[in-house]
Design an enzyme around this catalytic site. Structure first.
Site, PDB file in Angstrom:
ATOM      1  N   CYS A  89       0.802  -1.223   0.000  1.00 52.70           N
ATOM      2  CA  CYS A  89       0.000   0.000   0.000  1.00 52.70           C
ATOM      3  C   CYS A  89       0.836   1.274   0.000  1.00 52.70           C
ATOM      4  CB  CYS A  89      -0.945   0.011   1.208  1.00 52.70           C
ATOM      5  SG  CYS A  89      -2.166  -1.311   1.170  1.00 52.70           S
ATOM      6  N   GLN A 157      -4.772  -8.585   5.717  1.00 48.70           N
ATOM      7  CA  GLN A 157      -5.027  -7.266   6.289  1.00 48.70           C
ATOM      8  C   GLN A 157      -6.287  -7.283   7.159  1.00 48.70           C
ATOM      9  OE1 GLN A 157      -6.204  -4.244   3.476  1.00 48.70           O
ATOM     10  NE2 GLN A 157      -6.930  -5.745   1.998  1.00 48.70           N
ATOM     11  N   SER A 237     -11.255   0.715   4.069  1.00 51.50           N
ATOM     12  CA  SER A 237     -11.015   1.578   2.913  1.00 51.50           C
ATOM     13  C   SER A 237     -11.777   1.045   1.712  1.00 51.50           C
ATOM     14  CB  SER A 237      -9.518   1.629   2.598  1.00 51.50           C
ATOM     15  OG  SER A 237      -9.000   0.324   2.377  1.00 51.50           O
ATOM     16  N   HIS A 338      -8.926   3.940  -1.555  1.00 58.00           N
ATOM     17  CA  HIS A 338      -7.523   3.546  -1.383  1.00 58.00           C
ATOM     18  C   HIS A 338      -7.076   2.799  -2.637  1.00 58.00           C
ATOM     19  CE1 HIS A 338      -3.879   1.866   0.049  1.00 58.00           C
ATOM     20  NE2 HIS A 338      -4.351   0.918   0.841  1.00 58.00           N
ATOM     21  N   CYS A 368       0.326   2.118   6.493  1.00 56.81           N
ATOM     22  CA  CYS A 368       0.546   0.708   6.820  1.00 56.81           C
ATOM     23  C   CYS A 368       0.648  -0.062   5.515  1.00 56.81           C
ATOM     24  CB  CYS A 368      -0.583   0.166   7.692  1.00 56.81           C
ATOM     25  SG  CYS A 368      -2.226   0.299   6.970  1.00 56.81           S
TER      26      CYS A 368
END
Length: 383
Positions: A89, A157, A237, A338, A368
């Site tokens: 990311c 995640q 997100s 995102h 992150c």
């Protein structure tokens, strides 16, 4: 030490999943912001030293070094190279770091850093599962070293975000209140026109189309993502499509092309943490960046901590001492999306513009990242 300066920063609007940008090829989506950066500034295209783009899940239309493909799809000179970065990311934030390091070392004078992601057509995790037909279920299974160290605990995640919520004691209602604030701030910023200077319209879209008219009551109706958990889609997100780019130059380039710097890279940090919790690394990375720079949270006008899930910035604020009034002030990824490989420079573009609007001095950004890694960048506004 030589400085690295930010001269310009642009982004596409974020297109929601299956939205206005869904059918734009990744090369064309990235080409859009590259053309804008070149056209808006006085650097001859053939004199740009490199193009560094972030991208995750680089398969299909994003494979084969998408940085180079975007530049060529933009119709720009064949002589300019490109390279693609994958720090998950944080890929395009790392692209800025690499660009700054090249400039600060004296090796290069003008570098474009950015990123692109088409999440509608290439779903998140596509690269993780692409080799399943070849007998590899994921990137970790079958590694004796990985299993000996981390066992068979999920590398996800979603799992990491739930671990954080549990460890820091954030219940569903607290995370939903945070998510609602993200949407409220984003809608207020859009209504005030705060994003207009940074967005380059594309495909008839001139604004982010991911914000939602929602409420705590609506959020409460959603099912949790995993049985026994507290996360829902409302606190995560949003999947979206987008691209972004920044022009990073040396002092020599400022003089050579008569450019006006908008900010300088004050500090760059990258640090790792537990890859199973995965999303906690912004905390130690930020604390180390503050220690190295001698800055305190009160010295930072505004900060961006990517909203992969609500629990991530909530834990980060709790452990670093940043106040929510200075963090993600115009909303975050829960409301604005995102686009993975493009998010680093997308957030930094917003950070730079808002820092200018507020006439603040320092802005801090952290992300992150998969593998339990995090980048931190501190910008110092100039002018």
């Amino acid at each position: 030490m030589p400085e690295a300066y930010l001269v310009d920063a642009v982004r596409s609007p974020t297109g929601k999943r299956r939205g206005s940008l869904a059918d734009v090829h990744a090369a064309d989506l990235g080409a859009h912001v590259l053309k804008a950066i070149v056209e808006r500034n006085g650097v001859p295209a053939e004199e740009i030293d490199d193009v560094i783009f972030g991208c995750v899940d680089a398969v299909g239309p994003m494979a084969g070094n998408i940085a180079r493909s975007c530049w060529l799809a933009a119709g720009l000179p064949l002589s300019v190279p490109g390279v693609t970065v994958d720090r998950q990311c944080g890929s395009s934030q790392q692209a800025v770091h690499f660009a700054a390091q090249a400039v600060m070392s004296g090796v290069q004078d003008v570098v474009i850093a950015g990123g692109v992601q088409t999440m509608t057509r290439i779903p998140i995790g596509s690269a993780m599962t692409a080799a399943q037909p070849l007998g590899f279920p994921d990137p970790f299974s079958g590694s004796e070293g990985w299993t000996a160290r981390f066992g068979t605990e999920p590398v996800s995640q979603f799992h990491g975000a739930q671990l954080i919520a549990d460890r820091w004691g954030f219940d569903r209602q607290a995370m939903e209140r945070f998510a609602l604030t993200s949407h409220e701030r984003a809608r207020a910023a859009m209504a005030a026109g705060y994003f207009e200077r940074e967005i380059v319209p594309l495909n008839g879209l001139d604004h982010d189309e991911t914000t939602r008219e929602t409420s705590l009551e609506k959020m409460a109706e959603l099912d949790v993502l995993a049985e026994g958990g507290s996360l829902t889609a409302a606190v995560a997100s949003q999947t979206c499509d987008g691209s972004s780019a920044m022009l990073v130059v040396s002092e020599a380039a400022l003089k050579r092309y008569n450019l006006t710097p908008r900010a300088r890279i004050h500090h760059m940090e990258v640090m790792g943490d537990d890859p199973i919790a995965m999303l906690t690394a912004p905390i130690p990375a930020t604390l180390r960046a503050l220690k190295k720079t001698g800055l305190k949270p009160s010295d930072i006008t505004i900060a961006e901590c990517n909203e992969a899930f609500a629990s991530v910035p909530m834990a980060w604020m709790k452990d670093t001492g940043f106040d929510h009034e200075q963090v993600n002030v115009n909303g975050g990824a829960i409301a604005l999306g995102h686009p993975l490989g493009a998010t680093g420079t997308k957030l930094m573009t917003t950070l730079l513009h808002e820092l200018e609007r507020r006439k603040g001095r320092y802005g801090l950004q952290t992300m992150c990242e998969g593998g339990g890694v995090a980048n931190v960048t501190v910008l110092e506004r100039l002018g």
